[in-house]
Motif scaffolding. Sequence first.
Motif, PDB file in Angstrom:
ATOM      1  N   GLN A   1       0.805  -1.215   0.000  1.00 41.34           N
ATOM      2  CA  GLN A   1       0.000   0.000   0.000  1.00 41.34           C
ATOM      3  C   GLN A   1       0.846   1.278   0.000  1.00 41.34           C
ATOM      4  OE1 GLN A   1      -3.420   0.425  -0.229  1.00 41.34           O
ATOM      5  NE2 GLN A   1      -3.364  -1.731  -0.832  1.00 41.34           N
TER       6      GLN A   1
ATOM      7  N   ALA B   1      -3.622  -6.255  -0.037  1.00 39.29           N
ATOM      8  CA  ALA B   1      -4.899  -5.636   0.323  1.00 39.29           C
ATOM      9  C   ALA B   1      -5.331  -6.154   1.691  1.00 39.29           C
ATOM     10  CB  ALA B   1      -5.962  -5.938  -0.718  1.00 39.29           C
ATOM     11  N   LYS B   2      -5.697  -5.232   2.569  1.00 42.81           N
ATOM     12  CA  LYS B   2      -6.151  -5.608   3.900  1.00 42.81           C
ATOM     13  C   LYS B   2      -7.614  -5.275   4.136  1.00 42.81           C
ATOM     14  CE  LYS B   2      -1.487  -5.025   5.681  1.00 42.81           C
ATOM     15  NZ  LYS B   2      -1.231  -6.472   5.756  1.00 42.81           N
ATOM     16  N   THR B   3      -8.187  -4.563   3.179  1.00 42.20           N
ATOM     17  CA  THR B   3      -9.607  -4.204   3.263  1.00 42.20           C
ATOM     18  C   THR B   3     -10.258  -4.433   1.912  1.00 42.20           C
ATOM     19  OG1 THR B   3      -9.325  -1.897   2.566  1.00 42.20           O
ATOM     20  CG2 THR B   3      -9.053  -2.375   4.921  1.00 42.20           C
ATOM     21  N   LEU B   4     -11.581  -4.485   1.925  1.00 43.15           N
ATOM     22  CA  LEU B   4     -12.319  -4.669   0.673  1.00 43.15           C
ATOM     23  C   LEU B   4     -12.088  -3.485  -0.258  1.00 43.15           C
ATOM     24  CD1 LEU B   4     -14.292  -6.329  -0.989  1.00 43.15           C
ATOM     25  CD2 LEU B   4     -16.172  -5.245   0.282  1.00 43.15           C
ATOM     26  N   GLU B   5     -12.005  -2.287   0.299  1.00 39.20           N
ATOM     27  CA  GLU B   5     -11.791  -1.094  -0.517  1.00 39.20           C
ATOM     28  C   GLU B   5     -10.434  -1.141  -1.213  1.00 39.20           C
ATOM     29  OE1 GLU B   5     -14.945  -0.636   2.228  1.00 39.20           O
ATOM     30  OE2 GLU B   5     -12.845  -1.081   2.675  1.00 39.20           O
ATOM     31  N   GLN B   6      -9.401  -1.533  -0.483  1.00 38.26           N
ATOM     32  CA  GLN B   6      -8.074  -1.655  -1.084  1.00 38.26           C
ATOM     33  C   GLN B   6      -8.075  -2.713  -2.176  1.00 38.26           C
ATOM     34  OE1 GLN B   6      -5.427  -2.508   2.179  1.00 38.26           O
ATOM     35  NE2 GLN B   6      -5.374  -0.378   2.899  1.00 38.26           N
TER      36      GLN B   6
ATOM     37  N   VAL C   1      -3.629 -11.149   0.752  1.00 40.88           N
ATOM     38  CA  VAL C   1      -4.479 -10.625   1.819  1.00 40.88           C
ATOM     39  C   VAL C   1      -4.054 -11.208   3.167  1.00 40.88           C
ATOM     40  CG1 VAL C   1      -6.843 -10.432   2.691  1.00 40.88           C
ATOM     41  CG2 VAL C   1      -6.404 -10.316   0.220  1.00 40.88           C
TER      42      VAL C   1
ATOM     43  N   THR D   1      -5.729  -9.455   9.597  1.00 43.55           N
ATOM     44  CA  THR D   1      -6.897  -9.505   8.722  1.00 43.55           C
ATOM     45  C   THR D   1      -7.675 -10.768   9.065  1.00 43.55           C
ATOM     46  OG1 THR D   1      -5.681  -8.402   6.944  1.00 43.55           O
ATOM     47  CG2 THR D   1      -7.698  -9.560   6.340  1.00 43.55           C
TER      48      THR D   1
ATOM     49  N   THR E   1     -12.907 -11.164   6.589  1.00 41.50           N
ATOM     50  CA  THR E   1     -12.517 -10.144   5.611  1.00 41.50           C
ATOM     51  C   THR E   1     -11.891 -10.796   4.389  1.00 41.50           C
ATOM     52  OG1 THR E   1     -12.186  -8.461   7.317  1.00 41.50           O
ATOM     53  CG2 THR E   1     -11.047  -8.121   5.230  1.00 41.50           C
TER      54      THR E   1
ATOM     55  N   ILE F   1     -13.341 -10.374   0.598  1.00 43.64           N
ATOM     56  CA  ILE F   1     -12.512  -9.899  -0.521  1.00 43.64           C
ATOM     57  C   ILE F   1     -12.529 -10.919  -1.656  1.00 43.64           C
ATOM     58  CG2 ILE F   1     -10.130  -9.449  -1.234  1.00 43.64           C
ATOM     59  CD1 ILE F   1      -9.706  -8.133   1.519  1.00 43.64           C
TER      60      ILE F   1
END
Length: 210
Positions: A88, A110-115, A129, A144, A148, A152
């Motif tokens: 990131q 990616a650690k979030t759905l948005e990322q 992830v 994570t 989550t 993802i």
Amino acid sequence: MTMTSRPLYLVTDRLDNTPAEFLRQIDAACRGGVDLIQLREKTVSSREYYKLAKSVKEITDRYQRPLLIDDRLDVAQAVDAAGVHLGQTDLPVAVARRILGPDKLIGATAKTLEQAQAAVAQGADYLGVGAIFPTTTHVQTVHTSVATLTAIRQAVPIPVYAIGGLNATNVAAVAPAGVAGVAVVSAIMKAANPEAAARALRQRVLTVIG
């Protein structure tokens, strides 16, 4: 190049090994069946990174395994690696895609759905992830959850790899997520016998991901 059928992903950590010892570990891991290797070096000079990447690629080429370079597009280009993996805080995926073109692999953390969705929109080929479990590597991680990870995986059209403290004894925890594979560091890099560790772990992963 695609990420199809590459269930065991090795992310390297040299620890206190000499370059020769490290290269022997990579060779052993390839013999054991790792499907993909990411060379991760956080503290070396550009020249050292290039020289090490060149040596590692000689091994991965011999076993016909793709080599990805962590963070550094210049090193990846210099050794004609299969691609890069970007965190990131690294260059945006879209910038890397513009530089590397359509034929190189680009992975994104990616650690979030948005990322995850942002990385896909920018052209990532796969996602890493985690951390699913606490890690012993020197890389700073954020936990994570498997929930989550699952969200993802269900939301994106590209392969998702679980990473973070995973080994043969706990990898079953990610089974509900339906991931494409598992990325490991210490489970192989700290093993007394990397070849045997890779072979056993790959069989375990195949059982878990079906």
